[in-house]
Design a protein around this motif. Structure first.
Motif, mmCIF file in Angstrom:
data_model
loop_
_atom_site.group_PDB
_atom_site.id
_atom_site.type_symbol
_atom_site.label_atom_id
_atom_site.label_comp_id
_atom_site.label_asym_id
_atom_site.label_seq_id
_atom_site.Cartn_x
_atom_site.Cartn_y
_atom_site.Cartn_z
ATOM 1 N N ARG A 157 2.163 3.092 -4.662
ATOM 2 C CA ARG A 157 0.978 3.376 -3.874
ATOM 3 C C ARG A 157 1.364 3.658 -2.428
ATOM 4 O O ARG A 157 2.390 3.190 -1.945
ATOM 5 N N VAL A 170 4.546 -0.675 -6.958
ATOM 6 C CA VAL A 170 3.548 -1.670 -7.348
ATOM 7 C C VAL A 170 3.974 -2.362 -8.629
ATOM 8 O O VAL A 170 3.979 -3.592 -8.715
ATOM 9 N N SER A 180 2.858 -8.760 -4.028
ATOM 10 C CA SER A 180 1.467 -8.681 -3.579
ATOM 11 C C SER A 180 0.471 -8.469 -4.715
ATOM 12 O O SER A 180 -0.736 -8.667 -4.520
ATOM 13 N N VAL A 181 0.964 -8.068 -5.891
ATOM 14 C CA VAL A 181 0.035 -7.793 -7.004
ATOM 15 C C VAL A 181 0.269 -8.694 -8.200
ATOM 16 O O VAL A 181 -0.480 -8.622 -9.186
ATOM 17 N N MET A 200 -5.960 -3.294 -12.824
ATOM 18 C CA MET A 200 -6.004 -3.920 -11.511
ATOM 19 C C MET A 200 -7.243 -4.796 -11.416
ATOM 20 O O MET A 200 -8.367 -4.294 -11.507
ATOM 21 N N LEU A 210 -9.403 -6.907 -6.959
ATOM 22 C CA LEU A 210 -8.976 -5.965 -5.922
ATOM 23 C C LEU A 210 -9.475 -6.407 -4.556
ATOM 24 O O LEU A 210 -10.551 -7.020 -4.432
ATOM 25 N N ASP A 215 -5.604 -3.217 -1.091
ATOM 26 C CA ASP A 215 -5.141 -2.418 -2.230
ATOM 27 C C ASP A 215 -5.551 -0.953 -2.106
ATOM 28 O O ASP A 215 -5.162 -0.133 -2.948
ATOM 29 N N TYR A 226 -2.550 6.039 -5.495
ATOM 30 C CA TYR A 226 -1.624 5.487 -6.475
ATOM 31 C C TYR A 226 -0.960 6.629 -7.230
ATOM 32 O O TYR A 226 -1.639 7.532 -7.716
#
Length: 114
Positions: free
Chosen positions: A38, A48, A62-63, A80, A83, A87, A91
């Motif tokens: 992203r 990501v 972070s995800v 996802m 969110l 974010d 992407y």
């Protein structure tokens, strides 16, 4: 050559979910792994999540716990959840070939409102 087409982006409220899809075509037999990257405005593109041939996965810190990458035949998904506005980004899907080539899709925009 490998072609990648992303879809599934859009506008969602904070706390919501989206599922992105990346459809691969062409010489998909040459693909070693596919990743989702992203890029937010003014920022560098970042990895990501990534999935390998055998199904192994890797996520950005972070995800972790919020995003899930998976694949079914020639389609790679990025689920996802939870969110947040951080974010928000375009992407991109990226395929890495056994020949050392990298292939990119054109991206799909995800906007998360607060």
């Amino acid at each position: 050559q490998v072609q990648l087409v992303e879809s599934g982006g859009g506008l969602v409220q904070a706390g919501g979910s989206l599922r992105l899809s990346c459809v691969a075509s062409g010489r998909i037999i040459s693909i070693n792994s596919i990743g989702w990257y992203r890029q937010a405005p003014g920022e560098q593109r970042e990895l990501v999540a990534q999935i390998g041939l055998g199904g192994s996965t890797d996520y950005a810190d972070s995800v972790k716990g919020r995003f899930t990458i998976s694949k079914v035949r020639n389609t790679v998904y990025l689920q996802m959840n939870t969110l947040n506005p951080e974010d928000t980004a375009t992407y991109y899907c990226e395929a890495r070939g056994a020949d050392g080539m990298n292939y990119w899709g054109e991206g799909t925009l995800v906007t998360v409102s607060s």
